[in-house]
Structures are given as C-alpha cells and as structure tokens.
Design an enzyme around this catalytic site. Structure first.
Site, PDB file in Angstrom:
ATOM      1  N   MET A 154       0.839  -1.203   0.000  1.00 29.37           N
ATOM      2  CA  MET A 154       0.000   0.000   0.000  1.00 29.37           C
ATOM      3  C   MET A 154       0.872   1.250   0.000  1.00 29.37           C
ATOM      4  SD  MET A 154      -3.467   0.618   1.996  1.00 29.37           S
ATOM      5  CE  MET A 154      -3.703   2.121   2.883  1.00 29.37           C
ATOM      6  N   GLY A 155       1.105   1.774  -1.204  1.00 26.58           N
ATOM      7  CA  GLY A 155       1.803   3.047  -1.363  1.00 26.58           C
ATOM      8  C   GLY A 155       0.830   4.032  -1.983  1.00 26.58           C
ATOM      9  N   ARG A 156       1.311   4.771  -2.982  1.00 23.68           N
ATOM     10  CA  ARG A 156       0.447   5.799  -3.599  1.00 23.68           C
ATOM     11  C   ARG A 156      -0.801   5.184  -4.226  1.00 23.68           C
ATOM     12  NH1 ARG A 156       6.005   7.729  -5.179  1.00 23.68           N
ATOM     13  NH2 ARG A 156       5.919   5.814  -6.396  1.00 23.68           N
ATOM     14  N   ILE A 157      -0.619   4.130  -5.039  1.00 21.89           N
ATOM     15  CA  ILE A 157      -1.780   3.557  -5.736  1.00 21.89           C
ATOM     16  C   ILE A 157      -2.653   2.780  -4.754  1.00 21.89           C
ATOM     17  CG2 ILE A 157      -2.514   1.974  -7.576  1.00 21.89           C
ATOM     18  CD1 ILE A 157       0.151   2.748  -9.042  1.00 21.89           C
ATOM     19  N   ARG A 237       2.995  -5.621 -11.480  1.00 21.65           N
ATOM     20  CA  ARG A 237       3.848  -6.104 -12.570  1.00 21.65           C
ATOM     21  C   ARG A 237       3.616  -7.603 -12.693  1.00 21.65           C
ATOM     22  NH1 ARG A 237       4.302  -1.598 -14.171  1.00 21.65           N
ATOM     23  NH2 ARG A 237       6.174  -0.310 -14.256  1.00 21.65           N
ATOM     24  N   GLU A 266       5.180  -9.860 -21.153  1.00 23.27           N
ATOM     25  CA  GLU A 266       4.232  -8.947 -21.808  1.00 23.27           C
ATOM     26  C   GLU A 266       4.707  -8.689 -23.215  1.00 23.27           C
ATOM     27  OE1 GLU A 266       3.134  -5.302 -19.808  1.00 23.27           O
ATOM     28  OE2 GLU A 266       2.676  -6.460 -18.021  1.00 23.27           O
ATOM     29  N   HIS A 285      -2.087  -4.011 -20.113  1.00 21.36           N
ATOM     30  CA  HIS A 285      -1.329  -2.989 -19.371  1.00 21.36           C
ATOM     31  C   HIS A 285      -1.908  -1.589 -19.608  1.00 21.36           C
ATOM     32  CE1 HIS A 285       2.804  -2.431 -17.335  1.00 21.36           C
ATOM     33  NE2 HIS A 285       2.015  -1.395 -17.043  1.00 21.36           N
TER      34      HIS A 285
HETATM   35  P1  NAP Z   1       4.715   3.158  -4.193  1.00 19.96           P
HETATM   36  O1  NAP Z   1       4.026   4.386  -3.746  1.00 19.96           O
HETATM   37  O2  NAP Z   1       6.197   3.090  -4.124  1.00 19.96           O
HETATM   38  O3  NAP Z   1       4.075   1.935  -3.373  1.00 19.96           O
HETATM   39  C1  NAP Z   1       4.626   0.669  -3.373  1.00 19.96           C
HETATM   40  C2  NAP Z   1       4.253  -0.018  -2.067  1.00 19.96           C
HETATM   41  O4  NAP Z   1       4.763  -1.346  -2.071  1.00 19.96           O
HETATM   42  C3  NAP Z   1       4.797   0.674  -0.825  1.00 19.96           C
HETATM   43  O5  NAP Z   1       3.746   0.794   0.068  1.00 19.96           O
HETATM   44  C4  NAP Z   1       5.839  -0.293  -0.268  1.00 19.96           C
HETATM   45  O6  NAP Z   1       5.805  -0.187   1.150  1.00 19.96           O
HETATM   46  C5  NAP Z   1       5.314  -1.629  -0.772  1.00 19.96           C
HETATM   47  N1  NAP Z   1       6.340  -2.643  -0.920  1.00 19.96           N
HETATM   48  C6  NAP Z   1       7.541  -2.544  -1.542  1.00 19.96           C
HETATM   49  N2  NAP Z   1       8.213  -3.702  -1.446  1.00 19.96           N
HETATM   50  C7  NAP Z   1       7.414  -4.553  -0.746  1.00 19.96           C
HETATM   51  C8  NAP Z   1       7.539  -5.897  -0.305  1.00 19.96           C
HETATM   52  N3  NAP Z   1       8.649  -6.595  -0.536  1.00 19.96           N
HETATM   53  N4  NAP Z   1       6.514  -6.441   0.380  1.00 19.96           N
HETATM   54  C9  NAP Z   1       5.405  -5.722   0.643  1.00 19.96           C
HETATM   55  N5  NAP Z   1       5.225  -4.445   0.262  1.00 19.96           N
HETATM   56  C10 NAP Z   1       6.220  -3.877  -0.421  1.00 19.96           C
HETATM   57  O7  NAP Z   1       4.375   2.812  -5.704  1.00 19.96           O
HETATM   58  P2  NAP Z   1       3.012   3.118  -6.515  1.00 19.96           P
HETATM   59  O8  NAP Z   1       3.115   4.430  -7.200  1.00 19.96           O
HETATM   60  O9  NAP Z   1       1.859   2.837  -5.627  1.00 19.96           O
HETATM   61  O10 NAP Z   1       3.147   2.010  -7.666  1.00 19.96           O
HETATM   62  C11 NAP Z   1       3.254   0.652  -7.324  1.00 19.96           C
HETATM   63  C12 NAP Z   1       3.618  -0.173  -8.548  1.00 19.96           C
HETATM   64  O11 NAP Z   1       2.506  -0.244  -9.412  1.00 19.96           O
HETATM   65  C13 NAP Z   1       4.737   0.423  -9.420  1.00 19.96           C
HETATM   66  O12 NAP Z   1       6.013   0.099  -8.943  1.00 19.96           O
HETATM   67  C14 NAP Z   1       4.452  -0.202 -10.778  1.00 19.96           C
HETATM   68  O13 NAP Z   1       5.200  -1.389 -10.938  1.00 19.96           O
HETATM   69  C15 NAP Z   1       2.964  -0.536 -10.723  1.00 19.96           C
HETATM   70  N6  NAP Z   1       2.177   0.287 -11.660  1.00 19.96           N
HETATM   71  C16 NAP Z   1       1.474  -0.337 -12.641  1.00 19.96           C
HETATM   72  C17 NAP Z   1       0.710   0.417 -13.518  1.00 19.96           C
HETATM   73  C18 NAP Z   1      -0.067  -0.235 -14.621  1.00 19.96           C
HETATM   74  O14 NAP Z   1      -0.291   0.410 -15.628  1.00 19.96           O
HETATM   75  N7  NAP Z   1      -0.500  -1.459 -14.472  1.00 19.96           N
HETATM   76  C19 NAP Z   1       0.650   1.810 -13.369  1.00 19.96           C
HETATM   77  C20 NAP Z   1       1.366   2.392 -12.364  1.00 19.96           C
HETATM   78  C21 NAP Z   1       2.132   1.633 -11.494  1.00 19.96           C
HETATM   79  P3  NAP Z   1       7.002  -0.702   2.075  1.00 19.96           P
HETATM   80  O15 NAP Z   1       8.260  -0.092   1.501  1.00 19.96           O
HETATM   81  O16 NAP Z   1       6.625  -0.236   3.443  1.00 19.96           O
HETATM   82  O17 NAP Z   1       7.003  -2.189   1.977  1.00 19.96           O
END
Ligand code: NAP
Length: 323
Positions: A154-157, A237, A266, A285
C-alpha cells in the site's frame, strides 16, 4: 553549441515532443508494434526517454559515453538498470503520483468486472448474441460492497484504491513492510500479515513494485491460502505472480477468479494456458492509459529529461545527475 541527442522509444504526444525538440535533436521510434532498437541507437545519445518497459541494461549503458539522463514515462523503473546509472552519475527520473488515481480507477474496474461478470455478459449479448429472453438465473456474480479487500503493497496507488474501497463499504486490510498508522486513522484500514490478508480477503489486489523480493510474491503457497471464492487483481507487474501457479489455482477452483493488467511476459504468449480459462480477465497494461493522465506523464517525463540533460535536479527523480 551542439544540441543534446535524445531517443524516445515510442510515440509521445506531439506537443510534448515539440518542447523536447526545441532543445534537442530528437529521434523518436515511430511505432509500438515493433520493439524500439535501443541497443542500436543508444551509443551517441545524451538522453533516453523510455515509454514502455524495454530493458535498459548495463551493457547498453556502457556503449553510451555521453548518456546523462534516462527519463521513464511511467512509475516503476524495474526495466532500467539503476545501479549502472548510479555508477556513471546518469540521472534517472519517472512519473510517480500523477497516475495513482487513474491506476486505482482501473483496479476497481478490473475488480468490479471480475466480480460482476462483465466480460461474460458482453460475450453473451454482443459476441454470441444469445440474449433471447430475460433469464434471472444467469451470470450471478459476487458482492463487492461490504466484502473484504486485501491490498498488498500500500503506497500511492494502494492508498487511492483504499479510498475507493471505503466508498463501497469494504473492510480494507493492507500489508506492506512498514506500517502506516496515519493511514489507518485516515481510512480505517487494518494492518495485517500477508498470510492473514490472503486468508481473510474476498478480493486481493497487488500494488508492490517489482523487485527481487516481490518476484513471485504470489505463488502456489500464497494462492492456497486464499478463499475458494476470492478474486485476485494484479495491476502491479506480471512477475509478482507466478502465472503457472495462478493458472492451476484458477483451473482447480482454488480461487474463483483473477483480473490482471500485467502479465509475464508482456505481451502474454498466445498459447499461454491462462488464455484458455474463462475465469480470468487480462487487460493489455492499461493502468494509466487515459488521455489526461498520459499527457501529465509525458509532461513530467519531458521535465525530467531536460533537467537531467542540463545537470539540474530532476523534479521527479529516482537518481539525480552526478556527472
Ligand atoms: P509506491 O508508492 O512506491 O508503493 C509501493 C508499495 O509497495 C509501498 O507501500 C511499499 O511499502 C510496498 N512494498 C515494496 N516492497 C514490498 C515488499 N517486498 N513487500 C510488501 N510491500 C512492499 O508505488 P506506486 O506508485 O503505488 O506504484 C506501485 C507499482 O505499481 C509500481 O512500482 C508499478 O510497478 C505498478 N504500476 C502499474 C501500472 C499499470 O499500468 N498497471 C501503473 C502504475 C504503477 P514498504 O516499503 O513499506 O514495503
């Protein structure tokens, strides 16, 4: 003074391209149908704007002595070898935040489509033209409202998804490495272990970045913990989920359904066994693919690129320039 040489890996909006062309000599790959030849084009470059997920390897970077900036038009930069960039002082930027709401909307779209049989309904009415009379006993779905949603990463998205889920009166569980008590206060979400989340959720949605730690985070063991009625959504991903384990879990009724925006590889191979199942929805995607968001992403990618080329702070930097 010679102008910066830049390669853009797929067509971007022309207004944004024009702003880059005002300061750089631009080579833009003309199509998404054929992979951009980054390895062939990289050696004379000062800057690279990647719009897609093509690998940028240490070997490629080593052949480009002038490379100053790599600007990723997207969030998640797992396809760029950041360590090789760090060693050379090459700036790396991406476009976080601006696509969170749009990707969260798509998460809910996939979740709702899977829960309420939208694809079979479309096939029934518009593809096979079988809607001859009102049949109250077909295509029963499962309730989304008042169900339990598990957010992994749980981050930005994930935060934006939690806000939407609250509007559906869902109970929201989340798992990440660092607990966010402020978000628990704000949204009423509950912090649990991954195992507890998988066991308790009606819907599980994945929002982790792709790292060594998250590769195949969801495999046979994790799928076996989920409810037989549960639906898995992957918009993070592809490699976060072991696709062969997912196929087996869907086929054997270990879980009820899946809706994914990302696959491994993909595009997914046309003979992949997942494509033979009717309880999975696969989108190509599309998480951030809206007119408004793609314009904002292109603008941020342009700003990162131009700043990095000039050795200035990137507004949305992963690595700042150090050359
Ligand atoms: P973000 O704000 O960095 O959030 C990522 C979250 O994942 C953080 O809360 C992080 O918290 C957690 N995390 C990282 N490593 C982890 C682990 N080993 N176990 C559990 N939690 C973990 O990123 P975001 O902007 O929300 O985007 C997330 C991902 O979505 C991107 O990296 C991208 O790959 C994907 N995405 C896909 C699309 C699409 O078109 N399908 C579009 C945008 C993004 P902690 O560090 O506290 O664990």
């Amino acid at each position: 003074m010679s102008r910066f040489k830049v390669f853009i890996t797929r067509p971007i909006p022309k207004e944004i391209r024009a702003k880059i062309e005002a300061e750089c000599e631009v080579d833009m790959w003309h199509t998404s149908a054929i992979l951009p030849p980054i390895a062939e084009r990289i050696s004379p470059l000062d800057g690279l704007l990647t719009y897609g997920h093509e690998l940028v390897t240490p070997e490629m970077i080593a052949t480009a002595p002038n490379l100053k900036a790599i600007s990723v038009m997207g969030v998640g930069y797992d396809h760029v070898h950041v360590e090789a960039c760090r060693e050379r002082g090459i700036a790396v930027g991406h476009t976080p935040g601006v696509l969170s709401d749009t990707t969260a909307d798509m998460t809910m779209a996939l979740l709702l489509a899977a829960a309420r049989n939208i694809v079979p309904a479309y096939n029934h009415v518009q593809v096979s033209k079988q809607w001859k009379y009102y049949d109250p006993n077909i295509l029963w779905g499962t309730d989304v409202h008042h169900s339990t949603l598990g957010i992994v990463g749980m981050g930005r998205i994930g935060h934006a998804v939690a806000k939407r889920a609250r509007a559906f009166d869902m109970r929201v569980l989340y798992y990440k490495r660092e607990r966010r008590e402020d978000w628990e206060q704000e949204l009423g979400v509950e912090y649990v272990t991954l195992e507890n989340l998988l066991e308790a959720s009606d819907f599980v949605t994945l929002h982790v970045p792709l790292t060594e730690e998250t590769t195949h985070l969801i495999g046979k063991t994790e799928l076996a913990l989920m409810k037989k009625t549960a639906i898995l959504v992957n918009i993070a991903r592809g490699p976060v989920v072991d696709h062969y384990a997912l196929h087996d879990a869907l086929k054997d009724g270990q879980i009820a359904g899946a809706a994914v925006d990302v696959t491994e590889p993909e595009p997914i191979n046309t003979d992949h066994p997942l494509l033979s199942l009717d309880n999975v929805i696969i989108a190509p995607h599309l998480g951030s693919a809206t007119i408004q968001t793609r314009m904002k992403m292109a603008t941020m990618a342009m700003e990162n690129l131009l700043a990095g080329l000039k050795g200035e702070q990137l507004p949305y930097g992963v690595l700042q320039p150090n050359f």
